[in-house]
Design a protein around this motif. Structure first.
Motif, short mmCIF file in Angstrom:
data_model
loop_
_atom_site.label_atom_id
_atom_site.label_comp_id
_atom_site.label_asym_id
_atom_site.label_seq_id
_atom_site.Cartn_x
_atom_site.Cartn_y
_atom_site.Cartn_z
N GLN A 1 0.87 -1.17 0.00
CA GLN A 1 0.00 0.00 0.00
C GLN A 1 0.91 1.22 0.00
O GLN A 1 1.97 1.22 0.62
CB GLN A 1 -0.91 -0.02 1.23
N TRP B 1 0.84 2.06 -8.66
CA TRP B 1 -0.05 1.29 -7.79
C TRP B 1 -1.44 1.20 -8.40
O TRP B 1 -2.42 1.73 -7.87
CB TRP B 1 -0.09 1.95 -6.41
N PRO B 2 -1.57 0.52 -9.55
CA PRO B 2 -2.87 0.48 -10.24
C PRO B 2 -3.90 -0.40 -9.54
O PRO B 2 -5.10 -0.18 -9.67
CB PRO B 2 -2.52 -0.08 -11.62
N ASP B 3 -3.45 -1.39 -8.78
CA ASP B 3 -4.37 -2.29 -8.07
C ASP B 3 -4.20 -2.01 -6.59
O ASP B 3 -3.23 -2.45 -5.97
CB ASP B 3 -4.04 -3.75 -8.40
N ARG C 1 -5.68 -3.06 -4.01
CA ARG C 1 -5.96 -4.10 -3.02
C ARG C 1 -4.66 -4.49 -2.31
O ARG C 1 -3.60 -4.53 -2.93
CB ARG C 1 -6.57 -5.33 -3.69
N ARG D 1 -4.57 -9.86 -2.90
CA ARG D 1 -4.26 -10.22 -4.30
C ARG D 1 -3.71 -11.63 -4.38
O ARG D 1 -4.08 -12.40 -5.26
CB ARG D 1 -3.28 -9.21 -4.90
#
Length: 74
Positions: A16, A50-52, A54, A59
């Motif tokens: 994150q 940081w496109p995803d 989660r 993941r």
């Protein structure tokens, strides 16, 4: 008037990302990612890397579940 504060991009073990004022100690569990600049620059960098959003553990769990399902679909 623009904010003169410089920020750094920080990342934790869950991958994150967060912006943190440069020169301020990071909280436990966070480390500098290597990018710093104005807030807008840091936000643009985070959007790029940081496109995803989660957490990494989620993941991984979802990828494991998908692999198990694909393996059982024969």
């Amino acid at each position: 008037m623009s904010d003169p504060t410089r920020y750094l991009v920080a990342v934790n073990d869950e991958e994150q990302h967060a912006l943190w004022p440069d020169g301020t100690p990071l909280p436990a569990g966070w480390r500098a990612e290597g990018f710093s600049g104005a807030e807008e620059e840091c936000v643009a960098h985070v959007d790029l890397v940081w496109p995803d959003i989660r957490p990494l553990s989620l993941r991984r769990r979802l990828a494991d579940e998908a692999a198990r399902q694909a393996g059982g679909a024969r």
